[in-house]
Design a protein around this motif. Sequence first.
Motif, short mmCIF file in Angstrom:
data_model
loop_
_atom_site.label_atom_id
_atom_site.label_comp_id
_atom_site.label_asym_id
_atom_site.label_seq_id
_atom_site.Cartn_x
_atom_site.Cartn_y
_atom_site.Cartn_z
N SER A 40 -9.76 -11.08 6.77
CA SER A 40 -10.88 -11.29 5.86
C SER A 40 -11.76 -10.04 5.79
CB SER A 40 -11.71 -12.51 6.29
OG SER A 40 -12.30 -12.31 7.56
N THR A 41 -11.95 -9.38 6.93
CA THR A 41 -12.73 -8.15 6.96
C THR A 41 -12.03 -7.04 6.19
OG1 THR A 41 -13.76 -8.67 9.09
CG2 THR A 41 -13.72 -6.36 8.45
N ALA A 42 -10.73 -6.91 6.40
CA ALA A 42 -9.96 -5.88 5.69
C ALA A 42 -10.02 -6.08 4.19
CB ALA A 42 -8.52 -5.88 6.18
N LEU A 47 -9.45 -2.66 2.68
CA LEU A 47 -8.46 -2.06 3.56
C LEU A 47 -7.21 -2.94 3.70
CD1 LEU A 47 -10.87 -0.79 6.38
CD2 LEU A 47 -9.74 0.60 4.62
N TRP A 48 -7.00 -3.81 2.73
CA TRP A 48 -5.86 -4.74 2.75
C TRP A 48 -5.10 -4.60 1.45
CZ3 TRP A 48 -4.04 -8.02 6.48
CH2 TRP A 48 -3.10 -9.00 6.10
N GLN A 49 -3.81 -4.25 1.56
CA GLN A 49 -2.99 -4.07 0.37
C GLN A 49 -1.60 -4.68 0.60
OE1 GLN A 49 -2.79 0.01 -0.94
NE2 GLN A 49 -4.98 0.35 -0.62
N ASN A 50 -1.22 -5.56 -0.27
CA ASN A 50 0.12 -6.15 -0.24
C ASN A 50 0.48 -6.73 1.13
OD1 ASN A 50 0.58 -5.33 -2.95
ND2 ASN A 50 1.09 -3.27 -2.22
N GLY A 51 -0.47 -7.40 1.75
CA GLY A 51 -0.20 -8.09 3.00
C GLY A 51 -0.27 -7.25 4.25
N VAL A 52 -0.73 -5.99 4.14
CA VAL A 52 -0.84 -5.13 5.33
C VAL A 52 -2.18 -4.42 5.35
CG1 VAL A 52 1.64 -4.75 5.55
CG2 VAL A 52 0.27 -3.17 4.19
N LEU A 53 -2.61 -4.05 6.55
CA LEU A 53 -3.80 -3.22 6.70
C LEU A 53 -3.45 -1.79 6.34
CD1 LEU A 53 -4.96 -4.59 10.17
CD2 LEU A 53 -6.16 -4.93 8.02
N VAL A 54 -4.32 -1.13 5.59
CA VAL A 54 -4.07 0.25 5.16
C VAL A 54 -5.29 1.11 5.48
CG1 VAL A 54 -3.55 1.77 3.22
CG2 VAL A 54 -2.55 -0.52 3.31
N PHE A 55 -5.06 2.21 6.22
CA PHE A 55 -6.13 3.12 6.57
C PHE A 55 -5.79 4.52 6.10
CE2 PHE A 55 -8.00 -0.05 9.25
CZ PHE A 55 -6.94 -0.70 9.87
N ASP A 56 -6.73 5.17 5.41
CA ASP A 56 -6.51 6.56 5.02
C ASP A 56 -6.49 7.47 6.24
OD1 ASP A 56 -6.28 6.09 2.33
OD2 ASP A 56 -8.41 6.33 1.93
N ILE A 57 -7.39 7.20 7.19
CA ILE A 57 -7.44 7.96 8.43
C ILE A 57 -7.69 6.99 9.57
CG2 ILE A 57 -8.23 10.13 7.39
CD1 ILE A 57 -11.06 9.40 8.24
N ASP A 234 -6.72 14.76 6.50
CA ASP A 234 -6.40 14.66 5.09
C ASP A 234 -5.89 13.28 4.75
OD1 ASP A 234 -4.50 15.05 2.60
OD2 ASP A 234 -5.82 16.81 2.70
N ALA A 235 -6.13 12.85 3.54
CA ALA A 235 -5.75 11.51 3.12
C ALA A 235 -4.26 11.35 2.89
CB ALA A 235 -6.49 11.13 1.84
N SER A 236 -3.50 12.45 2.96
CA SER A 236 -2.06 12.34 2.69
C SER A 236 -1.34 11.55 3.76
CB SER A 236 -1.45 13.74 2.59
OG SER A 236 -1.64 14.45 3.79
N SER A 237 -1.98 11.41 4.93
CA SER A 237 -1.37 10.62 6.00
C SER A 237 -2.05 9.26 6.03
CB SER A 237 -1.57 11.33 7.36
OG SER A 237 -1.08 10.52 8.40
N VAL A 238 -1.41 8.27 5.44
CA VAL A 238 -1.99 6.93 5.31
C VAL A 238 -1.37 6.00 6.34
CG1 VAL A 238 -2.33 4.95 3.79
CG2 VAL A 238 -2.40 7.26 2.86
#
Length: 261
Positions: A40-42, A47-57, A234-238
């Motif tokens: 719920s926080t993600a 920070l939640w996309q397609n069922g997974v947590l996603v972090f830019d850094i 850098d944001a290229s590593s997600v």
Amino acid sequence: MPKTLLDYDDLAARYKRMRGIAVELNNSLLKLIPKKAIESTARKLGLWQNGVLVFDIEEHMSVLMDYAIHDCFQDGQNTVDRYLAQRSPEPGTDTQAVLEGMRRAFFSIFQVEKVVKGVGAHVLDILGDRRYFLADVGVGDTASEALTLVSRVLPFEDFIMTSGAALPADEEAVGSIADYLNSMDNSPVDGEAMTREEMADLAAALIGFCLKSEGSRRLSYESIEGRSQSETRDASSVARVGRNDPCPCGSGKKYKKCCGQ
């Protein structure tokens, strides 16, 4: 507020002691976060996309966990409340002081006004229109006198310290925040005067603006002592947390067997 080098030295020593205790307490608090609070926080912070947590850094995971600890309520209590209901720290100890700081923590926007090398900075709380000394080695070593930080802070008698999840606000984020605050009409925005539910909504909005801006993707400020203070990410590593990855709450279990249930 400290004025002399001796005062700063004493403050730095107390800050490092308090920070160490806060890190240990956070590790315990993570275990008390309700399982559904992570998702719920993600979702709330984007920070939640397609069922997974996603972090830019990597640091964005700390932002997620900090929000889950302080701003997710169950029967009117957050994770700090539940921890205190189970344990009574000895009065007068540093542990009690840190827990009281966590209980009174507030979220705001801070403008760096004067950096004190290796100790922290004098800052203006923009929302509360108050000045504090922010004890933070990372800020003292790397911040410029114009840096704007969005952060939750723990208040002590003569200084404040971040909860460990500060975000820099670049020009893009500051503009979005200003528009948001102007749209609130007469709603309270002083973190120390708001209800906790109001503060949770404010924190989510401010965090969201920072996460969407380039400033948080190329992060040059780190508050964790012992790490490289000049490294830029850098944001290229997600980073993505899938169902078979270790749960970010630190339980040691797979995400699908823990907070992902």
